[in-house]
Design a protein around this motif. Structure first.
Motif, PDB file in Angstrom:
ATOM      1  N   GLY A  48     142.389  15.330  19.719  1.00  0.00           N
ATOM      2  CA  GLY A  48     142.302  16.782  19.661  1.00  0.00           C
ATOM      3  C   GLY A  48     141.309  17.301  20.669  1.00  0.00           C
ATOM      4  N   ARG A  49     140.747  18.446  20.370  1.00  0.00           N
ATOM      5  CA  ARG A  49     139.880  19.102  21.328  1.00  0.00           C
ATOM      6  C   ARG A  49     138.626  18.293  21.646  1.00  0.00           C
ATOM      7  N   TYR A  50     138.141  17.512  20.664  1.00  0.00           N
ATOM      8  CA  TYR A  50     136.882  16.806  20.841  1.00  0.00           C
ATOM      9  C   TYR A  50     137.035  15.292  20.834  1.00  0.00           C
ATOM     10  N   LEU A  51     138.247  14.785  20.782  1.00  0.00           N
ATOM     11  CA  LEU A  51     138.447  13.338  20.654  1.00  0.00           C
ATOM     12  C   LEU A  51     139.650  12.887  21.471  1.00  0.00           C
ATOM     13  N   ASP A  52     139.463  11.766  22.189  1.00  0.00           N
ATOM     14  CA  ASP A  52     140.572  11.197  22.948  1.00  0.00           C
ATOM     15  C   ASP A  52     140.383   9.681  23.032  1.00  0.00           C
ATOM     16  N   PHE A  53     141.514   8.958  23.013  1.00  0.00           N
ATOM     17  CA  PHE A  53     141.518   7.502  23.144  1.00  0.00           C
ATOM     18  C   PHE A  53     142.043   7.127  24.518  1.00  0.00           C
ATOM     19  N   LYS A  54     141.372   6.182  25.158  1.00  0.00           N
ATOM     20  CA  LYS A  54     141.812   5.671  26.448  1.00  0.00           C
ATOM     21  C   LYS A  54     141.797   4.144  26.402  1.00  0.00           C
ATOM     22  N   ASN A  70     133.086  20.508  30.585  1.00  0.00           N
ATOM     23  CA  ASN A  70     133.279  21.926  30.875  1.00  0.00           C
ATOM     24  C   ASN A  70     133.676  22.743  29.656  1.00  0.00           C
ATOM     25  N   THR A  71     133.805  22.085  28.506  1.00  0.00           N
ATOM     26  CA  THR A  71     134.104  22.830  27.276  1.00  0.00           C
ATOM     27  C   THR A  71     132.948  22.649  26.298  1.00  0.00           C
ATOM     28  N   GLU A  72     133.212  22.025  25.154  1.00  0.00           N
ATOM     29  CA  GLU A  72     132.148  21.895  24.145  1.00  0.00           C
ATOM     30  C   GLU A  72     131.767  20.452  23.877  1.00  0.00           C
ATOM     31  N   GLY A  73     132.072  19.574  24.845  1.00  0.00           N
ATOM     32  CA  GLY A  73     131.747  18.172  24.658  1.00  0.00           C
ATOM     33  C   GLY A  73     132.839  17.452  23.887  1.00  0.00           C
ATOM     34  N   GLY A  74     132.659  16.160  23.701  1.00  0.00           N
ATOM     35  CA  GLY A  74     133.645  15.391  22.950  1.00  0.00           C
ATOM     36  C   GLY A  74     133.378  13.899  23.028  1.00  0.00           C
ATOM     37  N   PHE A  75     134.303  13.119  22.466  1.00  0.00           N
ATOM     38  CA  PHE A  75     134.175  11.678  22.384  1.00  0.00           C
ATOM     39  C   PHE A  75     135.385  11.009  23.028  1.00  0.00           C
ATOM     40  N   VAL A  76     135.115  10.022  23.860  1.00  0.00           N
ATOM     41  CA  VAL A  76     136.171   9.213  24.455  1.00  0.00           C
ATOM     42  C   VAL A  76     136.041   7.807  23.896  1.00  0.00           C
ATOM     43  N   ILE A  77     137.108   7.322  23.285  1.00  0.00           N
ATOM     44  CA  ILE A  77     137.121   5.958  22.753  1.00  0.00           C
ATOM     45  C   ILE A  77     137.830   5.089  23.775  1.00  0.00           C
ATOM     46  N   LEU A  78     137.075   4.229  24.446  1.00  0.00           N
ATOM     47  CA  LEU A  78     137.617   3.412  25.532  1.00  0.00           C
ATOM     48  C   LEU A  78     137.896   2.005  25.026  1.00  0.00           C
ATOM     49  N   GLY A  79     139.143   1.560  25.258  1.00  0.00           N
ATOM     50  CA  GLY A  79     139.539   0.227  24.805  1.00  0.00           C
ATOM     51  C   GLY A  79     140.509   0.271  23.641  1.00  0.00           C
ATOM     52  N   VAL A 141     137.956  18.983  41.766  1.00  0.00           N
ATOM     53  CA  VAL A 141     138.783  19.787  40.859  1.00  0.00           C
ATOM     54  C   VAL A 141     138.076  19.869  39.511  1.00  0.00           C
ATOM     55  N   TYR A 142     138.124  21.041  38.895  1.00  0.00           N
ATOM     56  CA  TYR A 142     137.469  21.274  37.612  1.00  0.00           C
ATOM     57  C   TYR A 142     138.523  21.267  36.505  1.00  0.00           C
ATOM     58  N   TYR A 143     138.210  20.578  35.409  1.00  0.00           N
ATOM     59  CA  TYR A 143     139.172  20.411  34.326  1.00  0.00           C
ATOM     60  C   TYR A 143     138.630  21.002  33.033  1.00  0.00           C
ATOM     61  N   THR A 144     139.555  21.328  32.132  1.00  0.00           N
ATOM     62  CA  THR A 144     139.188  21.867  30.828  1.00  0.00           C
ATOM     63  C   THR A 144     140.011  21.175  29.758  1.00  0.00           C
ATOM     64  N   ARG A 145     139.542  21.249  28.530  1.00  0.00           N
ATOM     65  CA  ARG A 145     140.229  20.653  27.384  1.00  0.00           C
ATOM     66  C   ARG A 145     140.871  21.766  26.578  1.00  0.00           C
TER      67      ARG A 145
END
Length: 493
Positions: A48-54, A70-79, A141-145
């Motif tokens: 969702g807005r604050y969570l992504d899996f890679k 560039n938004t409100e922060g978040g968590f990336v789960i790598l692996g 390039v600037y990105y947003t969620r």
């Protein structure tokens, strides 16, 4: 580090309590940190807005970090595979974790918290990205969620969010000293030494010291965007929008020799200036030669060189570099050159104010300062006025300025002897035909004038004499067949 507890390992998020309603949804709409939860429960959460899996490091991984920043922060789960939620793990042996942190720092200029978590006999990383005060770009390039997607920030949105508090040229990320071209810095310092009085810059050979003295490196050692596009080896690898499109266009709208020019701003100025000068139609001024009866042909520029340089500088210095979608374009037509540039004036700055009051507005003041130090321009907002003055001196039609939501447009018309202007001069049809002939051929004799207009010698002599008296023609030679006439351009008067 977290003890090896499987599968009931506690994740390293704070023990801050979330509202009950937030805990009832799969991915809480909450910009803070996640509470303690088991690995199994955590992997069942929806992106969702604050969570992504890679599953692995890729371009999309770095774009995601930019978006969270560039938004409100978040968590990336790598692996972890984002589709199956199968744990594939991240190899943390040796210096791999430090290498990842350095890649993130070098590419984005941020320092997220990276935690190692044991999972199914492997290690996954939980990367906590905090929101940043300044916009963060990846490769320019600037990105947003938005929801669970990553998108480029619309230029208008980017301006609304960041422009009031941030200057693009002062941003950092993705550039190191190795990206700075030694030759360009050396050439710049040669120009500085030639203009040493009042520059305040001594003869410094170390490029880092030079950039620091110019205010192009932050106190903590980061290379600014301004430094990179001014002195970089190839800024377009990070900032795709910093190039320049240029082409000649025929009356049938056919593009001739279109170019996508690339390089730092000093190189772009040289490449574009060379293109414009070599693309001009050649106008010849035959004048008497002291040796024999031959004529020396003097080339008259279709456009004053100073005006072309000023127009190009205006594009490079005042461009809205936040706008990553609209290119800077130069279109060369038979009768005019159009300079199109993405621009956005603050609410209290108007085109009329700049033109009438010489208002010294600089979107990128540091870039303007560097070009001023190098002797290419002044810093006092008189660029457009100088263009108008040069064209007036050359007897050309006034330059045309326009500003809209599409950006800034400057049109330079090359022909001081257009049909409209010839009519305004009160010339008869024979004289107008002669001017058009001269624009093609460069010179005309009395006999050629007679033949062109099917006129008698007396009529030709009277017409030509009147045009000389009006300052339109120059008479070369004294008597007989050696006499010819050529057009006078105002810059030669």
């Amino acid at each position: 580090m977290i003890p090896n507890e499987e599968p009931s390992v506690k994740l390293p998020f704070c023990d801050q309590h979330l509202p009950d309603e937030a805990m009832e949804v799969a991915e809480p709409d909450y910009p803070g940190q996640y509470p303690y939860t088991s690995l199994e429960e955590f992997l069942s959460l929806h992106e969702g807005r604050y969570l992504d899996f890679k599953e692995k490091i890729s371009e999309s991984f770095f774009k995601l970090l930019s978006a969270f920043s560039n938004t409100e922060g978040g968590f990336v789960i790598l692996g972890v595979n984002d589709k199956t939620r199968r744990v594939t793990g991240f190899d943390c042996r040796g210096e791999r974790l430090s290498e990842l942190a350095n890649r993130i720092s070098d590419g984005l200029g941020i320092h997220p918290v990276i935690d190692e978590i044991p999972a199914d006999g492997r290690t996954i990383l939980i990367i906590t990205v905090s929101p940043q005060k300044k916009p963060i770009s990846y490769r320019g390039v600037y990105y947003t969620r938005i929801g669970d997607t990553v998108r480029e920030i619309d230029p208008d949105e980017l301006r609304r969010k960041f422009l009031e508090d941030t200057s693009w040229e002062d941003l950092v990320g993705g550039c190191t000293l190795d990206d700075i071209d030694d030759g360009t810095v050396r050439d710049f310092m040669d120009l500085i030494r030639g203009r040493a009085v009042g520059t305040g810059i001594p003869d410094i050979k170390d490029k880092e010291s030079i950039l620091r003295r110019l205010g192009l490196i932050t106190p903590d050692g980061n290379i600014t965007h301004a430094a990179y596009i001014l002195f970089g080896k190839n800024p377009q690898t990070h900032f795709k929008n910093t190039g320049l499109k240029i082409a000649r266009i025929t009356a049938e709208t056919v593009l001739i020799n279109p170019k996508d020019l690339s390089g730092n701003l000093f190189h772009l100025l040289k490449l574009a200036e060379d293109y414009l000068l070599t693309s001009q139609a050649v106008i010849y001024d035959p004048s008497s030669n002291a040796i024999g009866d031959s004529f020396r042909r003097k080339e008259i520029p279709e456009y004053p060189k100073a005006v072309l340089r000023e127009a190009l500088l205006n594009m490079l210095i005042h461009r809205d570099y936040f706008n990553s979608r609209t290119p800077s374009i130069v279109r060369i037509y038979d009768d005019r050159i159009q300079f199109l540039n993405p621009a956005c004036f603050p609410a209290d700055v108007t085109l009329e104010k700049i033109l009438s009051q010489h208002y010294p507005y600089h979107r990128n003041p540091k870039i303007a300062d560097i070009f001023a130090k190098a002797g290419y321009m002044e810093k006092f907002g008189t660029g457009l006025e100088r263009i108008r003055a040069e064209f007036d001196h050359a007897g050309y039609p006034p330059p045309e300025f326009d500003y809209s939501s599409l950006g800034f447009s400057l049109v330079l018309r090359n022909d001081p002897y257009t049909g409209e202007r010839l009519d305004s001069l009160g010339l008869n049809e024979r004289q107008i035909a002669a001017v058009n002939y001269l624009k093609r051929q460069g010179s005309i004799s009395n006999q050629e004038y007679q033949k062109l207009n099917n006129a008698k010698k007396a009529t030709a002599t009277r017409d030509l004499k009147a045009m000389v008296q009006r300052g339109i023609l120059r008479k070369e030679g004294t008597t007989g067949p050696g006499v010819c006439y050529s057009l006078i351009y105002a810059s030669e008067r």
